[in-house]
Design an enzyme around this catalytic site. Structure first.
Site, mmCIF file in Angstrom:
data_model
loop_
_atom_site.group_PDB
_atom_site.id
_atom_site.type_symbol
_atom_site.label_atom_id
_atom_site.label_comp_id
_atom_site.label_asym_id
_atom_site.label_seq_id
_atom_site.Cartn_x
_atom_site.Cartn_y
_atom_site.Cartn_z
ATOM 1 N N GLU A 93 -16.213 -36.474 28.079
ATOM 2 C CA GLU A 93 -16.381 -37.390 29.106
ATOM 3 C C GLU A 93 -17.689 -37.392 29.569
ATOM 4 O O GLU A 93 -18.580 -36.507 29.694
ATOM 5 C CB GLU A 93 -15.603 -37.127 30.266
ATOM 6 C CG GLU A 93 -15.377 -37.952 31.311
ATOM 7 C CD GLU A 93 -14.247 -37.780 32.476
ATOM 8 O OE1 GLU A 93 -13.720 -38.584 33.108
ATOM 9 O OE2 GLU A 93 -14.174 -36.491 32.549
ATOM 10 N N LYS A 199 -9.654 -44.887 31.598
ATOM 11 C CA LYS A 199 -9.080 -43.764 32.187
ATOM 12 C C LYS A 199 -8.319 -44.296 33.089
ATOM 13 O O LYS A 199 -8.653 -45.197 34.315
ATOM 14 C CB LYS A 199 -10.299 -43.088 32.602
ATOM 15 C CG LYS A 199 -9.875 -41.621 33.427
ATOM 16 C CD LYS A 199 -10.949 -40.932 34.093
ATOM 17 C CE LYS A 199 -10.689 -39.383 34.500
ATOM 18 N NZ LYS A 199 -11.765 -38.731 35.066
ATOM 19 N N CYS A 232 -9.546 -36.897 30.488
ATOM 20 C CA CYS A 232 -9.636 -35.756 31.280
ATOM 21 C C CYS A 232 -8.551 -35.761 32.452
ATOM 22 O O CYS A 232 -7.275 -35.387 31.815
ATOM 23 C CB CYS A 232 -10.919 -35.951 32.530
ATOM 24 S SG CYS A 232 -11.428 -34.722 33.453
#
Length: 529
Positions: A93, A199, A232
């Site tokens: 990321e 995300k 994540c």
């Protein structure tokens, strides 16, 4: 009557097609699962180059990102020197931005590009390297496309994208007239953009927006494997993973900048628990820019670590991990590179200031226990290796009348260990959120060493447990992730611990199988959102 029958027939045919086409696509993906196609994959725990001050303009921002892509290209070349059979490589990321100080949407905007979604263009090839005029406003996409083409490899990394919108006519449009997304992209061996994932669950990132509808992104490779994409914090939530499972996808790519907060969550423990609970292969690449607080990359196969890296240091390092997935021989190769700190253009003192700032933004165990927002939702008991060698303890954490978490702990510690007195804690948390750590409803049953930070020294010292079991009554609607962290940052594989879920009682049990396991941390974790 005949015409009516024809119309009904056409309607039936259209309905049948609407069912069969998605089913055929789904079965095509599911077949990959049954075939267990072998491939060689790589992840890089990559420490991106950073700027100590925000770039003055987009040109400077692009130069930083292009410099990082150049360095990433060198890592790809080195990985292929180790094993030329690598098909896919994953970077973390914020791959191209790193720890450059960003505090607002405008700060982040100078790094962003418009990234089309290849799933919206099923009959069109999106190749920035081959069509540079079309993508002239997207130098990062062009460079990444050319790298994947040059190296003949699938390249996955994370940066940022934006989409213009009309704030006057669209109620959901931000006042600055654009959506900004934390974006993971994938390019195939020919340089084609094949994956764009935004995300879904942001982690203290006010400069980005979350997609209005849960985003999913997946692509089928030339060697027959279909990959799903996550970033994540998404790993702890039911979606998009459940969408991928419904499609029969069993290989997941994860770019992350994970902050390890014990006993709440540490990177490779979560990665292993995720892989085990869902029976998936996971290629997870970590950004170590927060030094001690953010290490942990891995390649997991159905809950077993083919290769993992967890090495807390005061200065970030980079590491290349390579593994053969779905291989009967389980051939694994790994290479630790020279610390990237030596390559950073900035002074080490300045880097330490950034590291210090990041480290002090996350809570220690003692800070958690004394947090006024958390106290009503937490209970705990301390123990050590002097007089608490064996116990069975029950702890309750109540969020509301309808939400009570009961954690049962049983353990025994091996006698005659070193002279150091190591203090541990058993802890139950059932909170609407955990300040500065988990911004979502959380349930945790955990056992952990009490330490401000996981350092190399602290993970070399751990009590040896003859047995350890944790059991809790969790919500049936959400997944529960098990985690075990052992000495030297290793994680026991599936033959060393047992994870079971009782459907009737909603009880989840995590227990060690083999004797004498040195334990740093062990938990059951559930996000109920």
């Amino acid at each position: 009557k005949t015409e009516k029958m024809k119309q009904e027939g056409r309607l039936f045919f259209l309905i049948l097609l609407s069912i069969l086409i998605p089913l055929a696509l789904s079965l095509d993906i599911i077949n990959n699962k049954n075939d267990k196609i072998e491939y060689v994959g790589s992840v890089v725990e990559y420490f991106p180059e950073l700027l100590l001050k925000l770039p003055k303009n987009k040109t400077e921002a692009n130069n930083l990102q292009l410099d990082n892509l150049k360095r990433m290209n060198e890592y790809i070349a080195n990985a292929k020197k180790i094993n030329n059979d690598i098909k896919i490589i994953v970077f973390p990321e914020y791959s191209t931005i790193g720890a450059t100080p960003v505090e607002s949407r405008d700060d982040m905007f100078i790094f962003l590009e418009i990234v089309p979604n290849p799933m919206d263009f099923p009959n069109r090839v999106l190749n920035p390297c081959n069509n540079q005029d079309e993508f002239r406003e997207s130098p990062i996409l062009i460079e990444a496309s050319c790298i994947s083409k040059e190296q003949n490899i699938i390249l996955v990394f994370d940066f940022g994208s934006y989409e213009p919108c009309d704030s006057k006519n669209d109620e959901g449009c931000p006042s600055d007239g654009r959506f900004q997304y934390n974006t993971q992209v994938a390019f195939d061996e020919e340089g084609n953009l094949v994956g764009r994932y935004r995300k879904n669950h942001l982690y203290f990132e006010p400069w980005f927006d979350e997609p209005e509808v849960v985003d999913i992104a997946y692509f089928k490779t030339s060697f027959g494997v279909t990959f799903g994409m996550i970033v994540c914090f998404d790993i702890l939530f039911e979606y998009p993973t459940q969408d991928y499972l419904n499609l029969g996808i069993e290989n997941i790519l994860m770019s992350t900048w994970w902050n390890n907060v014990i006993p709440l969550e540490t990177s490779i423990e979560i990665q292993q628990g995720y892989s085990r609970v869902y029976n998936l292969n996971l290629l997870a690449s970590q950004n170590p820019s927060s030094a001690l607080q953010s290490t942990g990359s891995s390649i997991m196969e159905s809950g077993n670590a083919l290769v993992s890296y967890f090495f807390p240091e005061y200065y970030p390092k980079s590491d290349i991990l390579i593994a053969s997935i779905n291989s009967e021989e389980s051939v694994v190769k790994r290479m630790i590179t020279v610390s990237d700190v030596l390559d950073i253009k900035n002074e080490r003192q300045d880097l330490s200031l950034i590291t210090h700032r990041v480290l002090n933004s996350y809570p220690s165990i003692n800070e958690l226990l004394n947090d006024s927002q958390l106290i009503p939702f937490i209970s705990w008991k301390r123990f050590n290796n002097t007089n608490d060698l064996q116990q069975s303890v029950t702890l309750n954490a109540v969020r509301s009348i309808r939400s009570k978490l009961t954690c049962n702990f049983t353990y025994s510690i091996k006698e005659s260990q070193n002279d150091d007195v190591l203090e541990y804690i058993m802890i139950a948390i059932n909170a609407p959120k955990i300040p500065n750590s988990l911004p979502a409803p959380t349930k945790i049953c955990a056992v952990s060493v009490i330490s401000k930070l996981l350092t190399k020294e602290s993970i070399e010292k751990a009590l040896i447990f003859n047995e350890m079991s944790i059991e809790g009554n969790f919500d049936s609607d959400y997944s529960v992730f098990p985690g075990i962290l052992s000495i030297n940052g290793t994680i026991p594989n599936g033959n060393q611990y047992q994870y079971t879920k009782n459907i009737n009682s909603n009880n989840v049990l995590l227990e060690t199988i083999v004797n004498e396991i040195p334990l740093i941390n062990s938990f059951l974790l559930q996000i109920t959102a």
